[in-house]
Structure formats: structure tokens, C-alpha cells
Design a protein around this motif. Structure first.
Motif, PDB file in Angstrom:
ATOM      1  N   ARG A 101       0.857  -1.186   0.000  1.00 19.98           N
ATOM      2  CA  ARG A 101       0.000   0.000   0.000  1.00 19.98           C
ATOM      3  C   ARG A 101       0.893   1.236   0.000  1.00 19.98           C
ATOM      4  NH1 ARG A 101      -5.278   1.206   2.115  1.00 19.98           N
ATOM      5  NH2 ARG A 101      -5.429   3.288   3.069  1.00 19.98           N
ATOM      6  N   TYR A 102       0.485   2.273  -0.736  1.00 21.42           N
ATOM      7  CA  TYR A 102       1.216   3.535  -0.748  1.00 21.42           C
ATOM      8  C   TYR A 102       0.848   4.382   0.467  1.00 21.42           C
ATOM      9  CZ  TYR A 102       3.658   3.420  -5.229  1.00 21.42           C
ATOM     10  OH  TYR A 102       4.544   3.122  -6.238  1.00 21.42           O
ATOM     11  N   GLU A 103       1.733   5.317   0.795  1.00 21.61           N
ATOM     12  CA  GLU A 103       1.470   6.170   1.941  1.00 21.61           C
ATOM     13  C   GLU A 103       0.322   7.147   1.645  1.00 21.61           C
ATOM     14  OE1 GLU A 103       4.832   8.596   2.847  1.00 21.61           O
ATOM     15  OE2 GLU A 103       4.763   9.692   0.968  1.00 21.61           O
ATOM     16  N   LEU A 104      -0.343   7.567   2.695  1.00 24.86           N
ATOM     17  CA  LEU A 104      -1.342   8.626   2.618  1.00 24.86           C
ATOM     18  C   LEU A 104      -0.965   9.680   3.648  1.00 24.86           C
ATOM     19  CD1 LEU A 104      -4.715   6.656   2.331  1.00 24.86           C
ATOM     20  CD2 LEU A 104      -3.675   8.093   0.581  1.00 24.86           C
ATOM     21  N   LEU A 105      -0.753  10.902   3.206  1.00 22.52           N
ATOM     22  CA  LEU A 105      -0.372  11.968   4.118  1.00 22.52           C
ATOM     23  C   LEU A 105      -1.585  12.440   4.910  1.00 22.52           C
ATOM     24  CD1 LEU A 105       1.987  14.042   1.796  1.00 22.52           C
ATOM     25  CD2 LEU A 105       2.592  12.233   3.416  1.00 22.52           C
ATOM     26  N   GLU A 106      -1.309  13.022   6.079  1.00 22.93           N
ATOM     27  CA  GLU A 106      -2.402  13.531   6.901  1.00 22.93           C
ATOM     28  C   GLU A 106      -3.176  14.575   6.098  1.00 22.93           C
ATOM     29  OE1 GLU A 106      -3.119  14.738  11.551  1.00 22.93           O
ATOM     30  OE2 GLU A 106      -1.121  14.292  10.804  1.00 22.93           O
ATOM     31  N   GLY A 107      -4.473  14.473   6.120  1.00 27.07           N
ATOM     32  CA  GLY A 107      -5.309  15.342   5.298  1.00 27.07           C
ATOM     33  C   GLY A 107      -5.824  14.629   4.072  1.00 27.07           C
ATOM     34  N   ALA A 108      -5.077  13.598   3.637  1.00 23.37           N
ATOM     35  CA  ALA A 108      -5.520  12.806   2.481  1.00 23.37           C
ATOM     36  C   ALA A 108      -6.208  11.518   2.913  1.00 23.37           C
ATOM     37  CB  ALA A 108      -4.331  12.481   1.587  1.00 23.37           C
ATOM     38  N   VAL A 109      -6.177  11.218   4.211  1.00 32.09           N
ATOM     39  CA  VAL A 109      -6.801   9.995   4.724  1.00 32.09           C
ATOM     40  C   VAL A 109      -8.298  10.236   4.866  1.00 32.09           C
ATOM     41  CG1 VAL A 109      -6.860   8.327   6.613  1.00 32.09           C
ATOM     42  CG2 VAL A 109      -4.684   9.372   5.945  1.00 32.09           C
ATOM     43  N   THR A 110      -9.081   9.458   4.163  1.00 30.25           N
ATOM     44  CA  THR A 110     -10.536   9.658   4.166  1.00 30.25           C
ATOM     45  C   THR A 110     -11.272   8.680   5.070  1.00 30.25           C
ATOM     46  OG1 THR A 110     -10.747   8.224   2.234  1.00 30.25           O
ATOM     47  CG2 THR A 110     -10.512  10.596   1.824  1.00 30.25           C
ATOM     48  N   MET A 118      -8.574   3.524  15.967  1.00 29.91           N
ATOM     49  CA  MET A 118      -8.595   3.819  14.545  1.00 29.91           C
ATOM     50  C   MET A 118      -8.492   5.331  14.375  1.00 29.91           C
ATOM     51  SD  MET A 118      -8.931   0.830  13.089  1.00 29.91           S
ATOM     52  CE  MET A 118      -9.104  -0.783  13.879  1.00 29.91           C
ATOM     53  N   THR A 119      -7.606   5.782  13.479  1.00 31.94           N
ATOM     54  CA  THR A 119      -7.352   7.208  13.354  1.00 31.94           C
ATOM     55  C   THR A 119      -7.374   7.650  11.893  1.00 31.94           C
ATOM     56  OG1 THR A 119      -4.948   7.187  13.016  1.00 31.94           O
ATOM     57  CG2 THR A 119      -5.737   6.884  15.274  1.00 31.94           C
ATOM     58  N   LEU A 120      -7.354   8.966  11.711  1.00 36.89           N
ATOM     59  CA  LEU A 120      -7.229   9.590  10.395  1.00 36.89           C
ATOM     60  C   LEU A 120      -5.830  10.171  10.205  1.00 36.89           C
ATOM     61  CD1 LEU A 120     -10.702  11.383  10.166  1.00 36.89           C
ATOM     62  CD2 LEU A 120      -9.929   9.492   8.730  1.00 36.89           C
ATOM     63  N   GLU A 121      -4.868   9.685  10.977  1.00 36.80           N
ATOM     64  CA  GLU A 121      -3.510  10.193  10.895  1.00 36.80           C
ATOM     65  C   GLU A 121      -2.796   9.649   9.651  1.00 36.80           C
ATOM     66  OE1 GLU A 121      -1.722   8.941  14.519  1.00 36.80           O
ATOM     67  OE2 GLU A 121      -2.927  10.290  15.777  1.00 36.80           O
ATOM     68  N   LYS A 122      -1.637  10.253   9.336  1.00 43.16           N
ATOM     69  CA  LYS A 122      -0.826   9.842   8.200  1.00 43.16           C
ATOM     70  C   LYS A 122      -0.589   8.331   8.230  1.00 43.16           C
ATOM     71  CE  LYS A 122       3.865  10.420   6.283  1.00 43.16           C
ATOM     72  NZ  LYS A 122       4.457   9.110   6.512  1.00 43.16           N
ATOM     73  N   GLN A 123      -0.642   7.716   7.038  1.00 39.66           N
ATOM     74  CA  GLN A 123      -0.398   6.273   6.925  1.00 39.66           C
ATOM     75  C   GLN A 123       0.831   6.044   6.063  1.00 39.66           C
ATOM     76  OE1 GLN A 123      -4.041   4.650   5.349  1.00 39.66           O
ATOM     77  NE2 GLN A 123      -5.292   5.494   7.011  1.00 39.66           N
ATOM     78  N   ASP A 124       1.802   5.295   6.580  1.00 40.07           N
ATOM     79  CA  ASP A 124       3.038   5.049   5.853  1.00 40.07           C
ATOM     80  C   ASP A 124       2.867   3.928   4.824  1.00 40.07           C
ATOM     81  OD1 ASP A 124       5.089   6.858   6.653  1.00 40.07           O
ATOM     82  OD2 ASP A 124       5.102   5.925   8.628  1.00 40.07           O
ATOM     83  N   PHE A 125       3.883   3.804   3.954  1.00 43.75           N
ATOM     84  CA  PHE A 125       3.936   2.666   3.038  1.00 43.75           C
ATOM     85  C   PHE A 125       3.850   1.365   3.837  1.00 43.75           C
ATOM     86  CE2 PHE A 125       5.829   5.819   0.212  1.00 43.75           C
ATOM     87  CZ  PHE A 125       5.346   5.443  -1.032  1.00 43.75           C
ATOM     88  N   GLN A 126       3.308   0.334   3.207  1.00 44.86           N
ATOM     89  CA  GLN A 126       3.188  -0.972   3.850  1.00 44.86           C
ATOM     90  C   GLN A 126       3.872  -2.033   2.995  1.00 44.86           C
ATOM     91  OE1 GLN A 126      -1.012  -1.537   4.415  1.00 44.86           O
ATOM     92  NE2 GLN A 126      -1.214   0.204   5.801  1.00 44.86           N
TER      93      GLN A 126
END
Length: 603
Positions: free
Chosen positions: A98-107, A209-217
Motif C-alpha cells: 500500500r502507498y502512503e497517505l499523508l495527513e489530510g488525504a486519509v478519508t 482507529m485514526t485519520l492520521e498519516k499512513q506510511d507505506f506498507q
């Protein structure tokens, strides 16, 4: 001037190669195969659209003919690890889930779900999209398929039975958009669709569960690329998903996998494992539990069971953990720091390589920068002699300017080419370093080489070719202008360096050499230039990514000049110096000019 013979004799020459548009890839990884061809692995190529579309690429390029073709790529091997196996195949393990999602882009609120099974007699496979129901009814869905093994059942001496639940971790997302899925309450989750005992024995646990930035997996997928059939072959998965792992070959032909981001985007705290090429399976080694930042530069030393960590790494991990160079003893999992490094806080994105023949056990660490998106970089070249009882880094010559992401390539005449990189993180501010130098390990000195014309930074590599030239490729700048206002573009041009030694006269010729030799044996090599041969080297081919290459090593061969005019070349007996696999055999004359290499398999 740069095309004059006088200039090339002193500095060498660079030439740019542009492949046809349909053959270009984002060369994240580059490996020289024992067929002489280059394997350029892109996977999704750091391109979210390619990832979403399942477009994964590998290019097979022949530098001798210029021909190339795309290879079917079964998984997203972007940012995996690789190491050569004794039979010449390239083990490729890990990559991108999975690609990263920066904070603000997490839906959708998301997090790690620990899934447990208390039933010892059966496990179960679950598909992507499996739903987990919170006590308050909110639903979260697994973003990937996963397997839940049976619980472990043990009997003690008195016959009492103990059942230990199995556990796997999967990333889940809320079925609801936005804050509705956010929770900071630890809870046990039911798995939708399970009934009866299965519903009681199998369940999920999550801390929140959060809406914080998600790193690559990462992924656990592993493949052997066969250089002769030119295809990927699936082998056993790793015990842990890994993104940005280092794979280091060991003297017995097995491979150690270290570090990486797991399937939830969390850096592994120290779970390491070993691949057995005979069974094509991985075994976790809990007794070797040790933390390293991602892509740590780990090299097999001359001492059995001892690896050297140069301190070089390519990114993820805290600034105060796992950054100190040292010797890792696999026999007891001890770690002995090696002191003396200058600018020790600027080791991320540095380059490192053996300096001269591996028998000398000298290594250099070149350049580097601060942790993360730091603008700091260093011009440092430091040297360590691991043959000393208490090794200490000492100062080498400084580079002309500070640099991150330098590529350091071992040459047949024992010099090292240091080229490329950028002053700032991912070449911010148009900070590419268009310089190259040749480091002489005998004199601990650096002299100028011809300047490259193509900027190389993050996601770049340098590879020695069998004809003595060096190929550089890749580069992934954040921006395309000095003011950092335009998005950068992945560098798909190749650039080839012809070192000065190829302008000093005709190359020596190897007219005959064995295709295979055992350690401790002497091989007979014929050359019409035998009388002027000054040294012989076996050089292990490169498998490089992120300016990191733990495969390359040069081995000095003692030369016996025989009455019949042939050369007897003695291969050292120690597997720590000469791990099994394919090597390039170079003969080098008194002027430092190498032959075109012959491939030799060390059994």
C-alpha cells in the motif's frame, strides 16, 4: 575538451543512453545477472497510478547489444530487497502492499487489527474486505487477504494441555467516511460471517482507529529471478511483510532479511529471518532479534558469523535508534559499536563499500544526510580497517561538496568510483551534485573524474559492467526547478562511465578460463597478455537500490606464472571472503587496464 584523448586518459568519459519510450522504466533496483544483462526492477515505480492499476514492470537490458525487453512482474516489488543465491538466481523479497497517505488525504479511519485464533485444530484463509464488527456496531474492512494459522497446542510432562492463540496482523479501514470511524478505545471485534465455535475462537483486537498519516506498507512475497530462463519464480513467503528491507547473503549461501516496514506501515522492531535456497523457505530467527533502520548496509566480514553495519541506511526509523556503526555477531546476537565516525548524525542516505580487495577488510562510508527530510548533508569519507582488533573509523579525503545518495562502485583496478547524489533531500533546490571522483584505497586519496551530466539522487544505483565500464541509472527528485514549485520527474535515462583505464591502451584478453572453480582451488587461465598481467580480481556483481549495494566485493587472486605461459589463479578458501555464486574474473595489466570479464561460478 571532454572528448579529447588527453582529457579522457586522465578523467574518463560519460555517455548518456536513452532507451526507446516503450522500454523505459523507473529503475528502482538494478542487478547485473551472470548473463551480463541488467535486471531493472521498477514494480509500480513510486507511481501511485501504476500501483492502483496493478502495473508492475521489470526491464531486462543488455548493455553489450542495447537490446531490452519487459519481463512479467507478478507483484509490486517496488522497494523490496535482493541478494544473489549460489546458483546465480536473484532472490527478491518484499515490496509494496500500500502507498502512503499523508495527513489530510486519509478519508477513512484505519489501523492495525490483531486477529487471533484460539482453535488448535484448524486455521482459515480470509479474503480482502473481511469485515470486523466493533462492540458499538461500527464496521472495519481488511485491505488485504490474510491467513490465520491454527492455535498452538502443547502438552507438559503431567499431560496438561496448553493452547496458545495464533495471531496475525492486518490493516483495516472504516466502512464510514471521515471522523465517524475514529476511535481511541481498545476493543475486541467480531469477524463478520463466522458462526458457532469459529465466532468464539476467531476475533480481532485493535487499540484504536485514526485519520492520521499512513506510511507505506510491505509485502511478504518472495521470488527467485532465474537469469537463464529470464522469469520470476514464486518461492516461500517471508515470515514478515517488509518494505525497505536489506537482504544480505551469508557464507553458506543462505540469505538474512533485516528491517523494513511491515503490513501496517510500522518499522519492524527487530524480527529477522533467514532464507534457505535448498528448501526455498524462510525461517524466523528470534535469537537474532535486533533493530536496524530501513535498508541498513550490512556486509559479511572475514570473520564467521560477524556482519558489519556501516551505519549507512536509507530512511525510516528514529534518529536515536540503530544509527551507530558496528559489528553484529550472529553467534550470540551481540553488537560491538565501531567509534570514530565524523558527522555521525549524517549517515542516512550515505554510501558504503569495501575499499580494495575484501581480504584487506577496509570499508569506506561516503557522504550522507540528516534523518528524514533534513537539508543537512556531509562531504565526509571515513575509512575503517576491520582487521584491527579494535577497529576505529579514521578520516579519509573529503568530497568536493556535501552529498546525499552517492553511488560507490568497486572497479577492477581497486579504485572506487564515487558519483552523483544531491546536497539536499531528494535534490530539493535543484541541488544535484554533478561530480564524480576516484578513490584510491592504497593512498586514501580522492582524485577528480569526469563530471556526469545526469542528476542522480533518491532511487538511484551504480553498477560495474563486465567490460569495465560503470552504468548509473535512476533518480527521483521531488521537484524539477530550483524554487521547488514544479513536480520532479523520475530520471529514466541511463548514463555510462568509461574510466580512464580504458583509454590507456588495449585491454588484456582472457582467451580461456574455467566456467567453475571451488574455493581453495587454483584455476588455469590463458591470455596472450599473460606477461603484462599485474593482478587478478573476482568481483561479485551488484544488486543495488537506493544507492545501497551490499553484494559487490572484489577478491584478490594470487597469481602463479607457469612455464607454459598460463596463469594459475588461487581462489581463497574462506567462504566468508568468497560466498558461493557467480563472479566476474578480471585480469588487470601494469597500467591498471582490465580485461573484459569472464563469468566464473564459485561452487
Amino acid at each position: 575538451m571532454i572528448n579529447s584523448q588527453e582529457y579522457k586518459v586522465q578523467y574518463g568519459k560519460w555517455d548518456v543512453i536513452e532507451l526507446p519510450a516503450e522500454q523505459r522504466v523507473n529503475a528502482i533496483h538494478a542487478a547485473l545477472l551472470p548473463t551480463g544483462k541488467l535486471l531493472l526492477i521498477a514494480g509500480s515505480g513510486n507511481d501511485q497510478q501504476h500501483f492502483d492499476a496493478g502495473t508492475f514492470e521489470t526491464l531486462l537490458y543488455d548493455p553489450a547489444t542495447g537490446q531490452s525487453r519487459k519481463i512479467v512482474t507478478p507483484s509490486d516489488l517496488f522497494c523490496g530487497g535482493h541478494a544473489y543465491l549460489p546458483d546465480g538466481k536473484l532472490l527478491v523479497a518484499g515490496g509494496t502492499q500500500r502507498y502512503e497517505l499523508l495527513e489530510g488525504a486519509v478519508t477513512h479511519a484505519a489501523g492495525a487489527m490483531r486477529v487471533k485464533n484460539e482453535f488448535p485444530d484448524a486455521g482459515r484463509d480470509f479474503p480482502k474486505g473481511t469485515e470486523f464488527i466493533a462492540p458499538d456496531g461500527r464496521t472495519y474492512r481488511a485491505t488485504n487477504a490474510f491467513t490465520l494459522p491454527p492455535a498452538k497446542k502443547t502438552n507438559d510432562r503431567r499431560g496438561a494441555v496448553t493452547v496458545t492463540a495464533s495471531e496475525t496482523t492486518v490493516w483495516v479501514e472504516s466502512a464510514d467516511v471521515g471522523p465517524a470511524g475514529v476511535t481511541d478505545q481498545p476493543a475486541q471485534y467480531a469477524i463478520a460471517g463466522l458462526e458457532g465455535p469459529d465466532a468464539d475462537n476467531m476475533y480481532g483486537l485493535a487499540e484504536g482507529m485514526t485519520l492520521e498519516k499512513q506510511d507505506f506498507q510491505g509485502i511478504a512475497d518472495s521470488y527467485e529471478f532465474d537469469p537463464f530462463t529470464e522469469e520470476y519464480v514464486r518461492v516461500g513467503d517471508m515470515a514478515h511483510k517488509r518494505w525497505y528491507p536489506t537482504l544480505t547473503g551469508l557464507p553458506d549461501g543462505s540469505v538474512l532479511s533485516v528491517s523494513g516496514l511491515d503490513g501496517t506501515g510500522t518499522i519492524l522492531p527487530g524480527q529477522n529471518e533467514i532464507y534457505d535456497p535448498a528448501t526455498k523457505t524462510w525461517t524466523e530467527r528470534p535469537e537474532l532479534f535486533r533493530y536496524f533502520p530501513t535498508y541498513p548496509a550490512l556486509f559479511q566480514t572475514a570473520r564467521p558469523d560477524v556482519l558489519f553495519y556501516s551505519g549507512a541506511n536509507a530512511g525510516y526509523g528514529p534518529a536515536d535508534q540503530g544509527r551507530v556503526p558496528g559489528l553484529w555477531d550472529l553467534s550470540d546476537n551481540s553488537f560491538a559499536p565501531v567509534p570514530g565516525m565524523r558527522d555521525e548524525a549524517l549517515l542516512e542516505t550515505s554510501g558504503s563499500a569495501w575499499a580494495g580487495p575484501v581480504q584487506n577488510q577496509k570499508m569506506i562510508v561516503v557522504g550522507g544526510g540528516g534523518v528524514g527530510e533534513s537539508p543537512l548533508s556531509t562531504a565526509r569519507i571515513d575509512v575503517v580497517d576491520l582487521n584491527r582488533p579494535d577497529p576505529v573509523f579514521t578520516a579519509g579525503p573529503d568530497l568536493p561538496e556535501p552529498v546525499r545518495y552517492p553511488n560507490v562502485v568497486q572497479l577492477p583496478d581497486d579504485d572506487l568510483l564515487i558519483t552523483g547524489g544531491s546536497r539536499d533531500y531528494r535534490a530539493k533546490g535543484n541541488s544535484h551534485v554533478l561530480r564524480a571522483g576516484l578513490y584510491d584505497p592504497d593512498t586514501n586519496s580522492l582524485r577528480a573524474a569526469a563530471d556526469p551530466t545526469v542528476g542522480r539522487d533518491y532511487h538511484s544505483a551504480g553498477v560495474l559492467l563486465p567490460n569495465g565500464q560503470v552504468m548509473t541509472l535512476g533518480g527521483d527528485p521531488l521537484f524539477a526547478d530550483k524554487d521547488d514549485t514544479k513536480d520532479g520527474k523520475f530520471e529514466q535515462r541511463l548514463e555510462i562511465y568509461t574510466p580512464p583505464y580504458l583509454f590507456h591502451g588495449p585491454q588484456p584478453v582472457i582467451s580461456d578460463a574455467p566456467g567453475q572453480v571451488a574455493r581453495g582451488e587454483s584455476m588455469t587461465v590463458s591470455s596472450p597478455d599473460a606477461s603484462r598481467i599485474a593482478q587478478a580480481r573476482l568481483i561479485r556483481p551488484s544488486a543495488a537500490t537506493h544507492a545501497t549495494d551490499v553484494e559487490q566485493r572484489s577478491i584478490a587472486l594470487d597469481i602463479d606464472r607457469r612455464p607454459d605461459g598460463t596463469l594459475g589463479l588461487a581462489v581463497p578458501p574462506e567462504p566468508t571472503l568468497v560466498p558461493p555464486g557467480y563472479y566476474m574474473l578480471f585480469l588487470v595489466d601494469g597500467a591498471g587496464t582490465p580485461s573484459v570479464a569472464r563469468w566464473v561460478h564459485v561452487a
